[in-house]
Write a protein that holds these residues in place. Structure first.
Motif, short mmCIF file in Angstrom:
data_model
loop_
_atom_site.label_atom_id
_atom_site.label_comp_id
_atom_site.label_asym_id
_atom_site.label_seq_id
_atom_site.Cartn_x
_atom_site.Cartn_y
_atom_site.Cartn_z
N THR A 1 -10.34 2.24 -26.42
CA THR A 1 -9.97 1.25 -25.42
C THR A 1 -10.70 1.57 -24.12
O THR A 1 -10.97 2.73 -23.84
CB THR A 1 -8.44 1.22 -25.16
OG1 THR A 1 -8.17 0.30 -24.09
CG2 THR A 1 -7.89 2.58 -24.80
N ASP A 2 -10.98 0.54 -23.35
CA ASP A 2 -11.59 0.77 -22.05
C ASP A 2 -10.53 0.92 -20.96
O ASP A 2 -10.86 1.06 -19.80
CB ASP A 2 -12.58 -0.35 -21.69
CG ASP A 2 -11.96 -1.73 -21.66
OD1 ASP A 2 -10.78 -1.87 -22.04
OD2 ASP A 2 -12.65 -2.68 -21.25
N ARG B 1 1.79 -2.85 -29.70
CA ARG B 1 2.43 -4.02 -29.11
C ARG B 1 1.93 -4.24 -27.69
O ARG B 1 1.61 -5.36 -27.30
CB ARG B 1 3.96 -3.85 -29.10
CG ARG B 1 4.67 -5.11 -28.64
CD ARG B 1 6.18 -5.01 -28.65
NE ARG B 1 6.71 -4.21 -29.73
CZ ARG B 1 7.75 -3.38 -29.60
NH1 ARG B 1 8.36 -3.24 -28.45
NH2 ARG B 1 8.19 -2.70 -30.64
N PHE B 2 1.83 -3.17 -26.89
CA PHE B 2 1.34 -3.30 -25.52
C PHE B 2 -0.13 -3.73 -25.50
O PHE B 2 -0.56 -4.43 -24.59
CB PHE B 2 1.46 -1.99 -24.75
CG PHE B 2 2.87 -1.50 -24.60
CD1 PHE B 2 3.93 -2.36 -24.40
CD2 PHE B 2 3.14 -0.15 -24.68
CE1 PHE B 2 5.23 -1.90 -24.27
CE2 PHE B 2 4.44 0.33 -24.54
CZ PHE B 2 5.48 -0.54 -24.34
N ASP C 1 -5.94 -6.54 -26.61
CA ASP C 1 -7.14 -5.75 -26.86
C ASP C 1 -7.28 -5.34 -28.32
O ASP C 1 -8.21 -4.61 -28.67
CB ASP C 1 -7.13 -4.48 -25.98
CG ASP C 1 -7.31 -4.81 -24.52
OD1 ASP C 1 -7.84 -5.90 -24.21
OD2 ASP C 1 -6.95 -3.97 -23.68
N GLU C 2 -6.35 -5.82 -29.16
CA GLU C 2 -6.37 -5.53 -30.59
C GLU C 2 -6.49 -4.03 -30.88
O GLU C 2 -7.32 -3.59 -31.68
CB GLU C 2 -7.48 -6.32 -31.28
CG GLU C 2 -7.30 -7.81 -31.17
CD GLU C 2 -8.38 -8.62 -31.86
OE1 GLU C 2 -9.26 -8.03 -32.51
OE2 GLU C 2 -8.32 -9.84 -31.74
N LEU D 1 0.10 7.03 -40.77
CA LEU D 1 0.33 5.60 -40.66
C LEU D 1 -0.83 4.94 -39.92
O LEU D 1 -1.55 5.59 -39.15
CB LEU D 1 1.63 5.33 -39.92
CG LEU D 1 2.91 5.89 -40.56
CD1 LEU D 1 4.11 5.56 -39.69
CD2 LEU D 1 3.09 5.33 -41.96
N VAL D 2 -1.00 3.65 -40.14
CA VAL D 2 -1.98 2.85 -39.41
C VAL D 2 -1.22 1.69 -38.77
O VAL D 2 -0.46 1.00 -39.46
CB VAL D 2 -3.09 2.30 -40.34
CG1 VAL D 2 -4.04 1.41 -39.56
CG2 VAL D 2 -3.83 3.45 -41.00
N HIS D 3 -1.42 1.51 -37.47
CA HIS D 3 -0.75 0.43 -36.74
C HIS D 3 -1.80 -0.51 -36.17
O HIS D 3 -2.76 -0.06 -35.54
CB HIS D 3 0.08 1.00 -35.58
CG HIS D 3 1.19 1.88 -36.02
ND1 HIS D 3 1.03 3.22 -36.21
CD2 HIS D 3 2.46 1.59 -36.33
CE1 HIS D 3 2.18 3.74 -36.62
NE2 HIS D 3 3.06 2.77 -36.70
N ARG D 4 -1.59 -1.79 -36.40
CA ARG D 4 -2.44 -2.83 -35.80
C ARG D 4 -1.59 -4.08 -35.75
O ARG D 4 -0.65 -4.25 -36.52
CB ARG D 4 -3.72 -3.05 -36.60
CG ARG D 4 -3.48 -3.54 -38.01
CD ARG D 4 -4.76 -3.94 -38.77
NE ARG D 4 -5.86 -3.05 -38.62
CZ ARG D 4 -6.17 -2.04 -39.43
NH1 ARG D 4 -5.38 -1.76 -40.45
NH2 ARG D 4 -7.23 -1.30 -39.24
N ASN D 5 -1.94 -4.97 -34.84
CA ASN D 5 -1.24 -6.26 -34.80
C ASN D 5 -1.77 -7.12 -35.91
O ASN D 5 -2.97 -7.26 -36.08
CB ASN D 5 -1.44 -6.96 -33.45
CG ASN D 5 -0.51 -6.44 -32.41
OD1 ASN D 5 0.66 -6.18 -32.68
ND2 ASN D 5 -1.00 -6.25 -31.20
#
Length: 112
Positions: free
Chosen positions: A10-11, A81-82, A86-87, A101-105
């Protein structure tokens, strides 16, 4: 103590670390220092550290082996979630070589 880590590209790593710590501080001991780029989250099941780098937020959770999935889930789920715009993707790597675990929207996922 067993450890799991994730590097979240993330930037805006400090922004997300600060937001995560502020949100979690409602229920647990949590802090983040913009000056140092470091933060901590203290859960009953273990701890999490946050480290804002130039292009990523480094996450580390530490706890008993059977508690790692729970710690990964709480930290990863909230951060994704936050960072929905920015995915952000949080992919955990455990110190024993097990997949974390892997988390993504996922817009197609059913709402709870």
């Amino acid at each position: 103590m067993p450890v799991s880590t994730a590097r979240v590209a993330t930037d805006r790593p400090a922004r997300y670390a600060k937001q995560l710590a502020a949100h979690m501080s409602r229920r647990i001991e949590a802090s983040f220092s913009p000056e140092t780029g470091h933060g901590t989250l203290v859960f009953r099941a273990g701890t999490a550290t946050l480290e804002a780098q130039a292009d990523a937020l480094l996450l580390t959770v530490e706890g008993e082996r059977d508690k790692l999935p729970e710690l990964e889930d709480v930290v990863g789920r909230h951060l994704v979630r936050f960072g929905a715009r920015d995915e952000l993707v949080v992919e955990w790597h455990r110190d024993n070589g097990e997949a974390g675990l892997v988390h993504r929207n996922d817009e197609d996922a059913p709402e709870a």
